[in-house]
Design an enzyme around this catalytic site. Structure first.
Site, PDB file in Angstrom:
ATOM      1  N   HIS A  18       0.811  -1.209   0.000  1.00  0.00           N
ATOM      2  CA  HIS A  18       0.000   0.000   0.000  1.00  0.00           C
ATOM      3  C   HIS A  18       0.849   1.266   0.000  1.00  0.00           C
ATOM      4  O   HIS A  18       0.425   2.291  -0.534  1.00  0.00           O
ATOM      5  CB  HIS A  18      -0.964  -0.032   1.188  1.00  0.00           C
ATOM      6  CG  HIS A  18      -2.004  -1.096   1.058  1.00  0.00           C
ATOM      7  ND1 HIS A  18      -2.603  -1.721   2.137  1.00  0.00           N
ATOM      8  CD2 HIS A  18      -2.553  -1.671  -0.050  1.00  0.00           C
ATOM      9  CE1 HIS A  18      -3.463  -2.619   1.701  1.00  0.00           C
ATOM     10  NE2 HIS A  18      -3.450  -2.604   0.388  1.00  0.00           N
ATOM     11  N   HIS A  41      -7.689  -8.044  -7.963  1.00  0.00           N
ATOM     12  CA  HIS A  41      -8.036  -8.930  -6.846  1.00  0.00           C
ATOM     13  C   HIS A  41      -8.309  -8.029  -5.634  1.00  0.00           C
ATOM     14  O   HIS A  41      -7.494  -7.928  -4.717  1.00  0.00           O
ATOM     15  CB  HIS A  41      -6.911  -9.921  -6.549  1.00  0.00           C
ATOM     16  CG  HIS A  41      -6.606 -10.853  -7.691  1.00  0.00           C
ATOM     17  ND1 HIS A  41      -5.931 -10.456  -8.803  1.00  0.00           N
ATOM     18  CD2 HIS A  41      -6.893 -12.166  -7.864  1.00  0.00           C
ATOM     19  CE1 HIS A  41      -5.793 -11.491  -9.635  1.00  0.00           C
ATOM     20  NE2 HIS A  41      -6.373 -12.532  -9.091  1.00  0.00           N
ATOM     21  N   SER A  99      -6.835  -2.069  -0.880  1.00  0.00           N
ATOM     22  CA  SER A  99      -6.377  -1.251  -2.003  1.00  0.00           C
ATOM     23  C   SER A  99      -7.505  -0.479  -2.687  1.00  0.00           C
ATOM     24  O   SER A  99      -7.301   0.697  -3.045  1.00  0.00           O
ATOM     25  CB  SER A  99      -5.626  -2.121  -3.015  1.00  0.00           C
ATOM     26  OG  SER A  99      -6.375  -3.248  -3.396  1.00  0.00           O
ATOM     27  N   GLU A 117     -13.507  -8.574  -7.857  1.00  0.00           N
ATOM     28  CA  GLU A 117     -13.424  -9.542  -6.768  1.00  0.00           C
ATOM     29  C   GLU A 117     -14.321 -10.719  -7.118  1.00  0.00           C
ATOM     30  O   GLU A 117     -15.502 -10.555  -7.392  1.00  0.00           O
ATOM     31  CB  GLU A 117     -13.849  -8.910  -5.449  1.00  0.00           C
ATOM     32  CG  GLU A 117     -13.926  -9.878  -4.285  1.00  0.00           C
ATOM     33  CD  GLU A 117     -12.636 -10.672  -4.088  1.00  0.00           C
ATOM     34  OE1 GLU A 117     -12.736 -11.913  -3.944  1.00  0.00           O
ATOM     35  OE2 GLU A 117     -11.548 -10.051  -4.084  1.00  0.00           O
ATOM     36  N   ASP A 142     -13.435 -12.794 -12.379  1.00  0.00           N
ATOM     37  CA  ASP A 142     -12.036 -13.190 -12.299  1.00  0.00           C
ATOM     38  C   ASP A 142     -11.146 -12.027 -12.710  1.00  0.00           C
ATOM     39  O   ASP A 142     -11.352 -11.404 -13.758  1.00  0.00           O
ATOM     40  CB  ASP A 142     -11.789 -14.393 -13.221  1.00  0.00           C
ATOM     41  CG  ASP A 142     -10.332 -14.784 -13.267  1.00  0.00           C
ATOM     42  OD1 ASP A 142      -9.855 -15.385 -12.284  1.00  0.00           O
ATOM     43  OD2 ASP A 142      -9.662 -14.476 -14.277  1.00  0.00           O
ATOM     44  N   GLY A 143     -10.155 -11.735 -11.890  1.00  0.00           N
ATOM     45  CA  GLY A 143      -9.307 -10.584 -12.135  1.00  0.00           C
ATOM     46  C   GLY A 143      -8.434 -10.716 -13.366  1.00  0.00           C
ATOM     47  O   GLY A 143      -8.194  -9.729 -14.076  1.00  0.00           O
ATOM     48  N   ASP A 168      -2.830  -8.378  -7.532  1.00  0.00           N
ATOM     49  CA  ASP A 168      -2.524  -8.804  -6.160  1.00  0.00           C
ATOM     50  C   ASP A 168      -3.246 -10.117  -5.858  1.00  0.00           C
ATOM     51  O   ASP A 168      -4.153 -10.170  -5.030  1.00  0.00           O
ATOM     52  CB  ASP A 168      -2.955  -7.698  -5.197  1.00  0.00           C
ATOM     53  CG  ASP A 168      -2.761  -8.067  -3.735  1.00  0.00           C
ATOM     54  OD1 ASP A 168      -1.897  -8.914  -3.455  1.00  0.00           O
ATOM     55  OD2 ASP A 168      -3.490  -7.520  -2.887  1.00  0.00           O
TER      56      ASP A 168
END
Length: 286
Positions: A18, A41, A99, A117, A142-143, A168
């Site tokens: 971060h 993600h 995030s 997500e 799905d990311g 991530d």
């Protein structure tokens, strides 16, 4: 997928990730032109450090809470990170931001966030956190697939010339995640070559990471910088000894902004043998 970030929120890996994220957002905001952020993600957006998940592991106590107790200050990147998480604490309780909440806080009127997500419960929580903010859109998907679907970024007929893609993943599959990562980043760079891509990765032992770093260094990009923080020597495969961020196409002189903040992180959160380093996987010729 069984991963729940609530058990790990505010740990040393979150602090590094971060801090780098806030520094990247600050760099993007130096220009008036709008930018787009894709968080592949995203998680649930915020985490209660006084809740049962965080209390069960106590990872925040050795992470962000130790950093606060050390009263570390000085480097602008560290001060900006601490200010950003402090601003999110105003939402009530002992909140640590994920995030997407950090990104949402940084957005200007002209900027946009797409947060992805896959887990239904986490996605629903994230929608609640970002509800009412027209700049933010939550996608339950799905990311990795989102990189192909949402790049190059656009809103209606408007295309964004600048942007950041944060990757991530939870690494539940451990090294089996690496081919998914490299394929997604390659596809993303083909679709959005001028974009900044930031990949977080855990460090247990360094040797298993080397094939990933070699493959990342051969992606079609101008430059890539690896930023790593180890809170203990990387000599055990049984626990996360540190983490890193590979920043592809980093802003100009970004390493000078981030490096001074790494020593205070290692001093505040590290054990014997703590260290940090910045390594260019690929450096643009000047």
């Amino acid at each position: 997928m069984n991963y729940r970030h609530g058990f790990h929120a505010g740990n040393h890996a979150d602090v590094l990730k971060h801090l780098v994220l806030v520094a990247l957002l600050d760099a993007l905001k130096r220009k008036q032109a709008p930018f787009f952020v894709l968080d592949t993600h995203a998680g649930r957006g915020q985490y209660d450090l006084a809740g049962s998940h965080a209390q069960r592991t106590g990872e925040a106590a050795d992470g962000v809470k130790r950093l606060r107790a050390a009263n570390a200050s000085g480097p602008p990147a560290l001060a900006a990170y601490l200010a950003a998480i402090d601003a999110c604490r105003g939402r009530g309780g002992d909140i640590y931001p994920g995030s997407p909440l950090l990104v949402a806080r940084a957005l200007r009127e002209q900027d946009r966030l797409a947060a992805c997500e896959l887990q239904p419960e986490e996605a629903a929580a994230l929608k609640d956190v970002l509800a009412g903010d027209p700049r933010c859109h939550v996608h339950q998907r799905d990311g990795y697939a989102a990189i192909k679907a949402l790049l190059p970024p656009r809103e209606g007929s408007t295309r964004f010339a600048r942007g950041l893609v944060l990757v991530d993943p939870p690494y539940e599959a451990q090294t089996d995640e690496y081919p998914l990562i490299t394929a997604a980043l390659r596809d993303g760079l083909e679709r959005f070559p001028q974009g900044i891509f930031a990949l977080w990765y855990p460090i247990k032992q360094r040797a298993p990471l080397q094939p990933l770093m070699r493959k990342l260094g051969h992606l079609p990009m101008k430059s890539a910088l690896a930023i790593e923080l180890l809170v203990r020597p990387d000599d055990s495969p049984l626990r996360m000894n540190g983490s890193g961020m590979v920043v592809i196409n980093p802003p100009w002189q970004f390493e000078r902004a981030v490096e001074p903040a790494l020593r205070p992180l290692a001093q505040a959160m590290g054990e014997a043998g703590a260290s940090w380093r910045l390594t260019w996987l690929k450096q643009e010729k000047t």
